[in-house]
Design an enzyme around this catalytic site. Sequence first.
Site, short mmCIF file in Angstrom:
data_model
loop_
_atom_site.label_atom_id
_atom_site.label_comp_id
_atom_site.label_asym_id
_atom_site.label_seq_id
_atom_site.Cartn_x
_atom_site.Cartn_y
_atom_site.Cartn_z
N SER A 1 0.64 -1.46 -0.41
CA SER A 1 0.01 -0.11 -0.18
C SER A 1 0.96 1.61 -0.25
CB SER A 1 -0.86 0.05 1.30
OG SER A 1 -0.46 0.01 2.50
N LYS A 35 -5.48 4.50 8.36
CA LYS A 35 -4.73 5.67 7.86
C LYS A 35 -5.26 7.30 8.12
CE LYS A 35 -2.85 2.10 5.56
NZ LYS A 35 -2.11 1.09 4.14
#
Length: 364
Positions: A254, A299
């Site tokens: 990611s 996140k």
Amino acid sequence: MAHARTPRVGLGVWALIVALVALVVLTFLPTPYVIQRPGPVYDTLGTAKGEDGEEVPLIAIDGAETFETGGSLNLLTVQVVGNRERTPSWFELALAWMDSSRAVVPIDAVFPEGVTSEDRDERNAALMVDSQHEATAAALNELGYDTGAEVTVVEAIEDSPAAGVLEENDVITEIDGTKVTGAAELRAAIQDAEGDAVELTVLRGGDQQIGVEITPELDTTDGVDTWFIGVTLTTQYDFPIDVTIQLDNVGGPSAGMMFALGIVDELTPGEMTGGNDIAGTGTIDAAGAVGPIGGIRQKLYGAVDAGADYFLAPASNCDEVVGHVPDGLQVISTSTLEESLDALEVIANGGDVDALPTCTASAS
């Protein structure tokens, strides 16, 4: 004068005792869940600890001129609390359910049956290495470098169109007369053919060039049509400059987009961030396509905790972003490295950030 305890009071005491005993029991019972929470944040323009514990540049480039950077391009991580050997208690789960920065997810979604913590770590480490290679290729391709991509067949899947036509270690150099510069371009060309036969030029045995014809088949999954030839590929690169990414103890794909942005920033004059603190996430391939990731809600909160004002989110994660953006953070939707670079230019120049694409209820 003593008073007798009423039956109602006695029942209340016993109910409290039973509840406390039940809470203690639940604390020790295994649960089928793990907890995701914001993890460490790393600035791709900054430093990280090397193998010897010393601080080294997170991205180091040799063989090309580099330039001073400013601000930050933060990549985010997610920590998982629990595993199959030790799951969180029900009490821990209750606290996580009440914390918007955390998520309670079924353990099978993170640790499939038969997959140990070591297996997961090894897989994520391999994905991180691939992500770094793809990010380097995407950044250098964006800047006009020749990355020397070589797309090699790992396996032709049994009973697929490629079975008996392509072999292990075949190098696919062209499709319909167009040079293949990466697996993403090859797949895109197959989709564009819409089921028509494609002509592949293949290098076999290191020196034998042959031409083969394959007719793709259609696969429909979750309502999405995909043309495929049934082959597993790997891409090797011959980069013209050396790019080293130092980030231990972090796995998964990611961080790819943020790696690519950091590389581009170091190889171009000026502060690409305009001195702003910017966070983001997303996979990336050599063609610059930005893909979805897991744990984006955690996140988002990690970005706020790190002091970021802007967050670059994959457009394919927008359905998970809407309604979960912490106060003080502006989310910008992106599908490609080029779109991310365009957004950074607007931010750096003090332009109209509100005009940039964002995640809305209708986005997908």
